[in-house]
Design an enzyme around this catalytic site. Structure first.
Site, PDB file in Angstrom:
ATOM      1  N   GLU A 187      -6.803   9.883 -10.503  1.00 50.03           N
ATOM      2  CA  GLU A 187      -6.077  10.920 -10.386  1.00 50.03           C
ATOM      3  C   GLU A 187      -4.553  10.887 -11.091  1.00 50.03           C
ATOM      4  OE1 GLU A 187      -4.772  12.432  -6.320  1.00 50.03           O
ATOM      5  OE2 GLU A 187      -6.918  12.330  -5.679  1.00 50.03           O
ATOM      6  N   ASP A 226       3.883  15.580  -0.176  1.00 49.90           N
ATOM      7  CA  ASP A 226       4.090  14.027  -0.647  1.00 49.90           C
ATOM      8  C   ASP A 226       5.304  13.500   0.153  1.00 49.90           C
ATOM      9  OD1 ASP A 226       2.260  13.214  -2.705  1.00 49.90           O
ATOM     10  OD2 ASP A 226       3.141  15.042  -3.686  1.00 49.90           O
TER      11      ASP A 226
END
Ligand SMILES: Cc1ncc(COP(=O)(O)O)c(C=O)c1O
Lengths: 274, 400
Positions: A49, A60
């Site tokens: 990824e 995040d």
């Protein structure tokens, strides 16, 4: 069946669980990202990824926020990252997933983004701020270009949403292990078995679990309930610590190797999408 | 034009929507349902009405600014005095509505983002009154320039969480509040402070701020015998402007003007004029105009006023602009400061620097108009919080 699902099924057929490894593209720079990607594939990552940094990454935690800021401060662009994907693809056949937020995709143009990413060799896309209700244009573009749009399921996703989320998915289903943002965690309280069982009841696709997983033992424990484990912040933290030193790639690869080893052990076999 | 926006997906024309992580989707659906129910409930409306009257101090006055109008020499300027609300700005209209909603939903913890600190103070205030736990996210840069409001929030029992990521201002505070919400979704109510964010926030905040325009529309007809020619409000996220504009949308002869922050000038990068200079993009859960670079990275913005220092804008404003129903201009830091001083001297009112941007447009416009013309300005807040900033601009030191 596209490259990502095919790879995960091969891994499962060998009696292992998949390791999906995340790094932020451009941290510390794109040349290093290319080297890291190739080496991580050789070290045992089954799917890579690549984070395409965004200035406001609301899903995040601190590690990936900081990595995104470093990459952006270094001048990384979407075009630059697509060129890096091209370079990785010339040297490695690891399935590649781009993870980003919707605005960079929207500005690039969903159609053009999917086409350029696919041409460079990317195989999937994860866009955490794009729920199925908003994903129409990108889903269509991804389909036209043989790119998998991989959706996220969270511990609080009600059963009635599962068919909507997984209905048009390809590649795998990404189960978020916690209600929260990315980042290393000591323990995961979610009932993963219930979550992955719920997902399996509506889709035959492989099921991955991510967010908060850092240590090999933790990865192995989580893997008992799924087909693949995603590790991000822990690798990103290693990149941050070792950036600029000759030991960077070795350190990350060592971590990848240990994680993959844990996912190959006997104990993790069991429930699988096969 | 259609005024029955948004559609059920939260779109105002092509703007709005719900671009959020999956964790938030069930929470937004729950909020949508709870709000739809509350709106129909007479008891909810009565309760809100009670607190607006007896706690906030509504209706706020509409004041004919004779001194200002004579000084400018043209149109008659009326001020909607949101600065006289409890806590000193329009923000509490929304926090009062949403805290009642949060209580209905059984949430015991309230979080919010704040720029100037006005929304933070208004949130901390209602949380204190109802005995709820409260955390306010505020950029480090804003904590520095709005220290008075930081202390007020702490006095009110709120935890002020400094945000050190990104540009350390309002947008980063909103990122951090969204991360908190994602993490504490079961217990926490996110009290968004402007008409931004994912659906249904732009509708909820608009509806709770509509009281400004509803009152003003009635008051101006009582006092002046007719509707105004121009309605002016400053636009950060756009809540005071939307609350003021909305009841006038069907009055096609009324010109609606939103004033954004031009900072050092629109020809520099140091501004926050989203509608004037941005293009559509996705930030904080909705598709709307956005200041950003070619790659879709959100641009750093600047305004002397922390409450306008935001790269996005509520989706309904993008819709009103593209539909041609409202027009959007910008005032520089300097123009806002000049208007600030003019109002102090001509009316004995110290306005918030945000509101001074709206006044700056009235200062430009009034002299071009006849005495028969009427300008209605939303004075969204009072300027006590800004005296340090203004003193510094004037070269005056207030510290020992
Ligand atoms: C007095 C005042 N006016 C205006 C604003 C800008 O917000 P909005 O555009 O949502 O009204 C603020 C924000 O802090 C404010 O404090």
């Amino acid at each position: 069946m596209n490259k990502i699902e095919k790879r995960l099924r091969e891994v499962l057929a060998r009696g292992e669980k998949g390791l999906i490894a995340y790094i932020t593209a451009g941290d510390p720079d794109l040349a290093t990202t290319v080297e890291l990607a190739v080496a991580m594939g050789e070290a045992g990552a089954d799917v890579l990824e690549l984070g395409v940094p965004f200035s406001d990454p609301v899903a995040d935690g601190p590690a990936i926020q900081a990595a995104s800021q470093r990459a952006l401060a270094g001048g990384v662009t979407v075009r630059g990252i697509i060129r890096a994907v091209e370079q990785i693809r010339r040297r490695s056949d690891i399935p590649l997933v781009l993870m980003t937020y919707y605005n960079p995709v929207y500005q690039y143009g969903p159609g053009r983004f999917a086409a350029d990413a696919a041409r460079a060799g990317a195989n999937g896309l994860i866009v955490p701020d794009l729920p199925p209700e908003e994903s129409g244009p990108l889903l269509e573009a991804a389909g036209d270009n043989q790119i998998d749009l991989i959706p996220l399921v969270t511990p609080n996703t009600p059963a009635r949403r599962l068919p909507v989320i997984t209905g048009r998915a390809r590649g795998f289903i990404y189960c978020v292990s916690v209600t929260g943002v990315t980042g290393e965690r000591e323990s995961i309280m979610t009932d993963l078995a219930a979550m992955t069982d719920g997902v399996r009841s509506v889709t035959p696709l492989p099921v991955a679990v991510g967010f908060g997983i850092s240590r090999p033992a933790q990865a192995a424990a989580v893997a008992r309930h799924c087909d693949a484990v995603v590790v991000g912040s822990a690798l990103v933290n290693t990149v941050a610590q070792k950036a600029g030193t000759p030991g960077l790639i070795k350190a990350v690869c060592e971590q990848v190797r240990e994680l993959k080893e844990a996912l190959t052990a006997r104990e993790v076999q069991g429930v699988a999408a096969l | 034009m259609t005024m029955t926006v948004p559609d059920e997906r939260g779109y105002f024309g092509r703007f709005g929507g719900r671009f959020v992580p999956e964790t938030l989707m069930p929470a937004l659906e729950e909020l949508d349902a709870a709000y739809a129910q509350a709106k129909q409930d007479d008891r909810f409306r009565e309760e809100l009405q009670y607190y607006l009257a007896h706690y906030v101090g509504r209706p706020s006055p509409l004041y004919f600014a004779r001194g200002l109008s004579e000084f400018l020499g043209g149109a008659r300027v009326y001020l909607k005095r949101e600065d006289l609300n409890h806590t000193g700005a329009h923000k509490i209209n929304n926090t009062m509505g949403q805290v009642l909603l949060a209580r209905r939903m059984g949430k015991r913890r309230i979080i919010a983002e704040t720029g100037a600190g006005q929304h933070g103070v208004a949130t901390a205030t209602v949380a204190a009154m109802f005995g709820l736990e409260c955390a306010i996210y505020m950029g480090e840069e804003d904590i520095r320039r709005q220290s008075l409001n930081v202390f007020r929030m702490r006095l009110l029992g709120a935890q002020v969480v400094p945000v050190t990521s990104g540009s350390k201002t309002l947008k980063d505070a909103m990122n951090e509040a969204m991360r908190d919400w994602v993490t504490n979704i079961a217990t926490t109510y996110y009290l968004v402070g402007s008409v931004a964010g994912p659906h249904p926030y732009p509708v909820i905040v608009r509806d709770f701020q509509r009281v400004i325009g509803e009152e003003a529309r009635r008051q101006i007809q009582e006092q002046a015998g007719r509707l105004p020619d121009y309605v002016i409000a400053c636009v950060g996220g756009g809540s005071n402007a939307m609350g003021m504009f909305h009841p006038f949308l069907d009055d096609e002869e009324v010109v609606l003007i939103g004033v954004e922050a031009a900072g050092h000038g629109l020809d520099t990068p140091l501004h926050a004029a989203t509608l004037s200079c941005g293009r559509p993009g996705v930030l904080h859960g909705s598709l709307s105009y956005l200041l950003q670079d070619d790659d879709g990275q959100v641009a750093p913005v600047h305004s002397i006023s922390a409450g306008l220092d935001y790269p996005g804008v509520g989706p309904e404003h993008s819709h009103l602009m593209e539909a041609g129903r409202a027009r959007y201009v910008a005032a520089t830091d300097r123009e806002a400061l000049d208007a600030f001083k003019i109002l102090c001297r001509t009316e004995g009112i110290i306005p918030a620097l945000e509101s001074a941007h709206a006044l700056a447009e009235a200062v430009r416009l009034a002299p071009q108009l006849s005495r028969e013309s009427i300008i209605l300005v939303n004075l969204s807040g009072r300027g006590d919080k800004d005296v340090h900033t203004v003193a510094k601009e004037m070269g005056v030191s207030l510290d020992e």
